[in-house]
Write a protein that holds these residues in place. Sequence first.
Motif, PDB file in Angstrom:
ATOM      1  N   LYS A 161      38.631  36.644  58.094  1.00 37.92           N
ATOM      2  CA  LYS A 161      38.022  37.025  59.371  1.00 37.92           C
ATOM      3  C   LYS A 161      37.802  38.534  59.506  1.00 37.92           C
ATOM      4  N   SER A 162      38.507  39.328  58.701  1.00 44.82           N
ATOM      5  CA  SER A 162      38.356  40.783  58.800  1.00 44.82           C
ATOM      6  C   SER A 162      37.332  41.340  57.823  1.00 44.82           C
ATOM      7  N   ALA A 163      36.714  40.485  57.017  1.00 47.11           N
ATOM      8  CA  ALA A 163      35.736  40.949  56.035  1.00 47.11           C
ATOM      9  C   ALA A 163      34.470  41.432  56.735  1.00 47.11           C
ATOM     10  N   PRO A 164      33.709  42.328  56.115  1.00 49.87           N
ATOM     11  CA  PRO A 164      32.477  42.818  56.741  1.00 49.87           C
ATOM     12  C   PRO A 164      31.432  41.712  56.848  1.00 49.87           C
ATOM     13  N   ASP A 165      30.583  41.822  57.845  1.00 51.39           N
ATOM     14  CA  ASP A 165      29.519  40.840  58.048  1.00 51.39           C
ATOM     15  C   ASP A 165      28.351  41.200  57.131  1.00 51.39           C
ATOM     16  N   ALA A 166      28.477  40.794  55.864  1.00 54.71           N
ATOM     17  CA  ALA A 166      27.451  41.114  54.858  1.00 54.71           C
ATOM     18  C   ALA A 166      27.179  39.880  54.021  1.00 54.71           C
ATOM     19  N   ALA A 167      25.918  39.505  53.919  1.00 56.39           N
ATOM     20  CA  ALA A 167      25.560  38.346  53.106  1.00 56.39           C
ATOM     21  C   ALA A 167      25.946  38.601  51.658  1.00 56.39           C
ATOM     22  N   GLY A 168      26.535  37.589  51.020  1.00 55.65           N
ATOM     23  CA  GLY A 168      26.922  37.728  49.623  1.00 55.65           C
ATOM     24  C   GLY A 168      28.333  38.209  49.419  1.00 55.65           C
ATOM     25  N   ASN A 169      29.136  38.243  50.483  1.00 52.30           N
ATOM     26  CA  ASN A 169      30.553  38.521  50.280  1.00 52.30           C
ATOM     27  C   ASN A 169      31.129  37.547  49.254  1.00 52.30           C
ATOM     28  N   THR A 170      32.052  38.029  48.451  1.00 55.56           N
ATOM     29  CA  THR A 170      32.697  37.180  47.447  1.00 55.56           C
ATOM     30  C   THR A 170      34.178  37.535  47.412  1.00 55.56           C
ATOM     31  N   LEU A 171      35.025  36.567  47.688  1.00 59.47           N
ATOM     32  CA  LEU A 171      36.450  36.853  47.750  1.00 59.47           C
ATOM     33  C   LEU A 171      36.991  37.306  46.392  1.00 59.47           C
ATOM     34  N   ILE A 172      36.601  36.600  45.320  1.00 60.29           N
ATOM     35  CA  ILE A 172      37.058  36.931  43.964  1.00 60.29           C
ATOM     36  C   ILE A 172      35.839  36.953  43.051  1.00 60.29           C
ATOM     37  N   ARG A 173      35.749  37.952  42.232  1.00 58.18           N
ATOM     38  CA  ARG A 173      34.638  38.028  41.293  1.00 58.18           C
ATOM     39  C   ARG A 173      35.135  38.657  40.000  1.00 58.18           C
ATOM     40  N   THR A 174      34.372  38.454  38.953  1.00 61.04           N
ATOM     41  CA  THR A 174      34.628  39.198  37.728  1.00 61.04           C
ATOM     42  C   THR A 174      33.811  40.479  37.772  1.00 61.04           C
ATOM     43  N   ALA A 175      34.152  41.406  36.892  1.00 62.58           N
ATOM     44  CA  ALA A 175      33.372  42.633  36.794  1.00 62.58           C
ATOM     45  C   ALA A 175      31.916  42.286  36.502  1.00 62.58           C
ATOM     46  N   LYS A 176      31.025  43.013  37.101  1.00 64.48           N
ATOM     47  CA  LYS A 176      29.603  42.711  36.929  1.00 64.48           C
ATOM     48  C   LYS A 176      29.120  43.053  35.523  1.00 64.48           C
ATOM     49  N   ASN A 178      27.461  37.764  34.866  1.00 62.46           N
ATOM     50  CA  ASN A 178      26.707  37.457  33.653  1.00 62.46           C
ATOM     51  C   ASN A 178      27.483  37.899  32.424  1.00 62.46           C
ATOM     52  N   ARG A 179      27.588  36.996  31.445  1.00 62.68           N
ATOM     53  CA  ARG A 179      28.264  37.214  30.162  1.00 62.68           C
ATOM     54  C   ARG A 179      29.784  37.278  30.292  1.00 62.68           C
ATOM     55  N   SER A 180      30.334  36.984  31.450  1.00 60.07           N
ATOM     56  CA  SER A 180      31.781  36.830  31.536  1.00 60.07           C
ATOM     57  C   SER A 180      32.154  35.435  31.045  1.00 60.07           C
ATOM     58  N   PHE A 181      33.398  35.295  30.583  1.00 59.70           N
ATOM     59  CA  PHE A 181      33.805  33.992  30.053  1.00 59.70           C
ATOM     60  C   PHE A 181      35.273  33.746  30.371  1.00 59.70           C
ATOM     61  N   ALA A 182      35.540  32.609  31.007  1.00 58.77           N
ATOM     62  CA  ALA A 182      36.898  32.216  31.350  1.00 58.77           C
ATOM     63  C   ALA A 182      37.398  31.178  30.360  1.00 58.77           C
ATOM     64  N   ASP A 183      38.553  31.462  29.746  1.00 56.46           N
ATOM     65  CA  ASP A 183      39.207  30.429  28.952  1.00 56.46           C
ATOM     66  C   ASP A 183      39.623  29.265  29.848  1.00 56.46           C
ATOM     67  N   GLU A 184      40.033  29.604  31.062  1.00 55.55           N
ATOM     68  CA  GLU A 184      40.580  28.581  31.949  1.00 55.55           C
ATOM     69  C   GLU A 184      40.399  29.001  33.396  1.00 55.55           C
ATOM     70  N   ILE A 185      39.936  28.070  34.223  1.00 57.06           N
ATOM     71  CA  ILE A 185      39.999  28.205  35.673  1.00 57.06           C
ATOM     72  C   ILE A 185      40.665  26.933  36.184  1.00 57.06           C
ATOM     73  N   THR A 186      41.807  27.085  36.838  1.00 59.09           N
ATOM     74  CA  THR A 186      42.590  25.932  37.274  1.00 59.09           C
ATOM     75  C   THR A 186      43.022  26.120  38.721  1.00 59.09           C
TER      76      THR A 186
END
Length: 728
Positions: free
Chosen positions: A534-549, A581-589
């Motif tokens: 609820k405290s996040a900025p009001d901006a389209a495209g917010n992402t709680l968790i991301r990998t480095a771009k 793009n070009r990131s790779f996860a061995d595992e997401i659980t």
Amino acid sequence: MLLGWCCLFFATAAEHLVANKAEFDQAVAAARPGDTIMLQNGVWRDVEIIFTGEGTAAAPITLTAQTKGKVILSGQSNLRLAGNYLVVSGLVFKDGYTPSSEVISFHRNKHHLANHSRVTEVVIDNYSNPDRHEIDYWVTLYGKNNRFDHNYLTGKHNKGVTLAVRLDSEQSQQNHHRIDHNYFGHRPPLGSNGGETIRIGTSHYSMSNSHTLIENNYFDRCDGEVEIISVKSGKNTLRNNTFFASRGTLTLRHGNGNLVEDNVFLGEGEPNTGGIRVINRDQLIRNNYMEGLTGSGFGSGFTIMNGVPDSPLNRYHQVVNAQISQNSFINVDNIYLAAGSDAERSAVPIDSSLQANLFFQQNQQSPFTIFDDISGLAFSNNVTNPLAQGEPLQGIQATPLTLQRAANGLLYPTDPALARFGVSAELVPVSKEATGPAWYAKTTAITPFDSGNTLSVAPGENALAKAVAAAQDGAVLELQSGNYPVNSTLNIATTLTIKAAPNARVTLYPARSTLFEIANGGSLKLDRLHINGKSAPDAAGNTLIRTAKFGMLRNYRFIMQHCQIEQLNINHSFHFFDAGNRSFADEITLRHNRFANISGDLFRLDKETDDLGIYNVEYFTIAQNEFSDIGGALAKIYRGGTDESTFGPQVNFRGNKLQNTSLSSRNNQQASLWLHGVQLTDITDNTFDNSAGVIIQETIGEPITRLRANRFTSTPQPQILSAQVPLK
């Protein structure tokens, strides 16, 4: 007279200790047979070494370190050797990457090759190009009669073969190279073609003979792609190598008349561990031991392929006269016969035999899957333990079997009358300790979660950010009860666990568009946290968790359990997790979590749209979670193209409850799960209530899709779209 000449010769052999590139070049220019050039201890940065000379069999010219292991070639450094009777030893490549297409090359250029030369006790450790899809090779052998032995190669993260034998000229064919006693350490899944550990030849020269000997090497978790060793030439010998927990197979991809013997494949029950794949003519496969292999498809424990009639060089030649004898198959989940049968690959294996092999399945389930006519495979004098259902194949006798582990670590029948089946009691697997240089430690490839110190964190301004910045690899941050406003994006560059302390109630309030960014080298585990957006900025495209771009060279892991995520809805497209793009996860659980009131997508794993067989996650597991009022898709996963060299993605979606999910008009696919090109899909025991449906687009290979015991209320039935594409 001859003795006197030899004494005089060795008396004139010189040692040259050089401190920089200019001194090295002078020493090389003056080197004579028997001379030794020593690089002074220290870090040699951005140095391209060209080592040329004409030694003799009795008096090679040697390039070595002042002290083995104390000369570090870093930055953009590499080594080319060319000439005759040259020896290189004691060097370490780390903290950089090659500025050319090779780290070590047995040629200076196409006209000046190395022959009768040796590279021994050299280390290449995580020396990877930062662009994971920029191609380079770590070692390339050209010329003839060269040896590569007792070396340590680990951590190749970018595209390209770890070690390649090139046959692109007559000067490099019939080469009789020897590759022995090397330690090939962890090669993480690449997520595309081009992750072989060893390749001998290419399809273009596959009708040429190489006569390369690969023996006494240790392959430790070499998981790059489905082919650990790719043989693409003839008359090679691969013997007494150990494959430990390695995902993929020793593949006889092209070329005829190869010998595969005395190798040991220990899958340790790890996913996608395989053995041997057979293609082409006159292959001799004997006295190999395979245990605990779980692989399927072209990465199964043992595979005999169908071929293409009048096959071009780059396709599949028919299996003819394969002799397969005295092998042990112990708890091998899958043995595929006439694999890959389709309208193109219609040439079944012929004139081949399987004799004196031992098959043992503790679960009493037959490992065999037959895809076409196997009358050209003559089974005779083989043995198996009794199966729970059905009879074994003709030529395999079912008899009670009790196995016992011998001093060599392998399992054998206790009945002496059965000793003639399977591998010889004299087989001695090569050990990890017998490979690589003795002076370089073989370290753990991946830092386990929760393996470091536990640090207590109390609520306070920037307390969590400070703790994350100070955490060491494997650390656990244990949060005490309270609210944690987070005013900055937390950069995760190590393996890190963030969890609530026992009986603590912890709530995180991110105040930025992103709470966590998983950087290169980072992996994240969250446990028993409450995250409120609820405290996040009001901006389209917010992402709680991301990998480095950008710059995600290393694979990462993300695990979340017993967490509550809510109110990611301050704008219309607040996403939970976005892979770059070009990131790779061995595992997401994810297990036992609750998600509520989220406007965007949960998992965006669909960035690799150039249809090159590249994708963003290997194992995606969502189990026992609750989802309510989610606007976007729960998961978008994309793998395009016609490549066959990878295992994933593999999706397990089990025991979840969905209510009012994925119905936003901004969800372009109008699906709760949108899976394109996934190789293994298991959707079991889920409840879908007033939600968008499941759309599965099957594309390449032989995808396995299982949908079982799911309940759909006010939800469309799943769509499974099939568009089979010929494999390459």
